[in-house]
Design a protein around this motif. Structure first.
Motif, PDB file in Angstrom:
ATOM      1  N   ILE A 184       0.756  -1.216   0.016  1.00  8.74           N
ATOM      2  CA  ILE A 184      -0.036  -0.007   0.139  1.00  8.74           C
ATOM      3  C   ILE A 184       0.814   1.418   0.094  1.00  8.74           C
ATOM      4  O   ILE A 184       0.744   2.119  -0.611  1.00  8.74           O
ATOM      5  N   ASN A 185       1.836   1.293   0.864  1.00  8.81           N
ATOM      6  CA  ASN A 185       2.852   2.505   0.812  1.00  8.81           C
ATOM      7  C   ASN A 185       3.439   2.716  -0.396  1.00  8.81           C
ATOM      8  O   ASN A 185       3.627   3.850  -0.940  1.00  8.81           O
ATOM      9  N   GLY A 234       1.268   5.375  -0.960  1.00  4.94           N
ATOM     10  CA  GLY A 234       1.438   6.003   0.351  1.00  4.94           C
ATOM     11  C   GLY A 234       1.683   7.416   0.622  1.00  4.94           C
ATOM     12  O   GLY A 234       2.024   7.869   1.760  1.00  4.94           O
ATOM     13  N   GLN A 292      -6.043   4.048  -0.314  1.00  4.95           N
ATOM     14  CA  GLN A 292      -5.096   2.990   0.518  1.00  4.95           C
ATOM     15  C   GLN A 292      -5.920   1.791   0.833  1.00  4.95           C
ATOM     16  O   GLN A 292      -5.047   0.600   0.444  1.00  4.95           O
ATOM     17  N   VAL A 348      -0.571   4.559   6.547  1.00  6.69           N
ATOM     18  CA  VAL A 348      -0.718   3.124   5.865  1.00  6.69           C
ATOM     19  C   VAL A 348      -1.048   2.060   6.732  1.00  6.69           C
ATOM     20  O   VAL A 348      -1.562   1.218   6.558  1.00  6.69           O
TER      21      VAL A 348
END
Length: 228
Positions: free
Chosen positions: A121-122, A126, A135, A181
């Motif tokens: 996700i980051n 992110g 996210q 995150v």
């Protein structure tokens, strides 16, 4: 001798501000609870107040919740969990839903699952300005792939499947995730995907029927979440 309720201040003030959609706002400023009935079933009393749903009933429900928490502490009832529904939520509908959700078993996941999901996700979304829902959508696509018979069966295998995620190739997956995150990755793991299970595509181009899009005003790019 067991503690009893000894002080409920400004009870009449609870009748003020009543509306069709009651809330528990201001409860902390309007009452003091110093005791409880050791024989009372406060969860049942809370539910009774919530099903009424009026402003007065909501305030009474908040009193019951405080008495319940006091009873748990005072009697050492460690098998029960203290709650803060009337602080965390504003309406009877929201509290009832939260109480129902609390009964559901929480999905199990490992520390590695959380770390890997947060890292992807980051790497994909992110940036600080990215909305939470975006996210969470990135994480949801990963979980949907795990459930799909078209993809591998674990978070690690999905993320590291050859040719699927660019951050694995360019190394950005190794960057430490932000707290935002991590929070969103944990939310998805504990609450499930925030999109239909058929949404297994997430890219900078359209891969199938589009479920949702996000245009990044800073980078000038669009992220597509698609059925595939």
């Amino acid at each position: 001798m067991k503690k009893r309720l000894t002080a409920i201040l400004l009870l009449a003030a609870m009748l003020c501000g009543a509306g069709p959609r009651a809330s528990a706002w201001g409860v902390g400023d309007q009452l003091t609870v110093t005791g409880y009935d050791p024989n009372a079933d406060y969860t049942t009393l809370m539910l009774r107040a919530l099903k009424d749903g009026g402003a007065y009933a909501m305030q009474i429900g908040a009193i019951y919740e405080r008495q319940r928490n006091l009873k748990i502490d005072d009697m050492g009832l460690t098998q029960y969990k203290k709650t803060s529904y009337f602080v965390d939520y504003s309406t009877a509908e929201e509290i009832l839903q939260a109480m129902e959700d609390a009964k559901k078993p929480k999905p199990t996941y490992t520390a590695e699952d959380l770390d890997l999901l947060a890292r992807i996700i980051n790497a994909e979304a992110g940036c600080d300005w990215m909305p939470d829902w975006v996210q969470r959508m990135v994480g949801s696509v990963v979980l949907n792939r795990v459930k799909s018979n078209r993809f591998p069966n674990t978070i690690r295998e999905v993320i590291y499947q050859p040719g699927q995620y660019g951050p694995v190739t360019n190394g950005s997956i190794h960057k430490k995730p932000t707290q935002k995150v991590l929070k969103n990755a944990k939310y998805v793991l504990e609450n499930g995907p925030n999109c239909p299970e058929g949404v297994v595509g997430q890219s900078g181009f359209i891969q199938g029927k589009v479920h949702a899009t996000y245009y990044d005003p800073y980078l000038g790019t669009t992220m597509y979440f698609c059925y595939m």
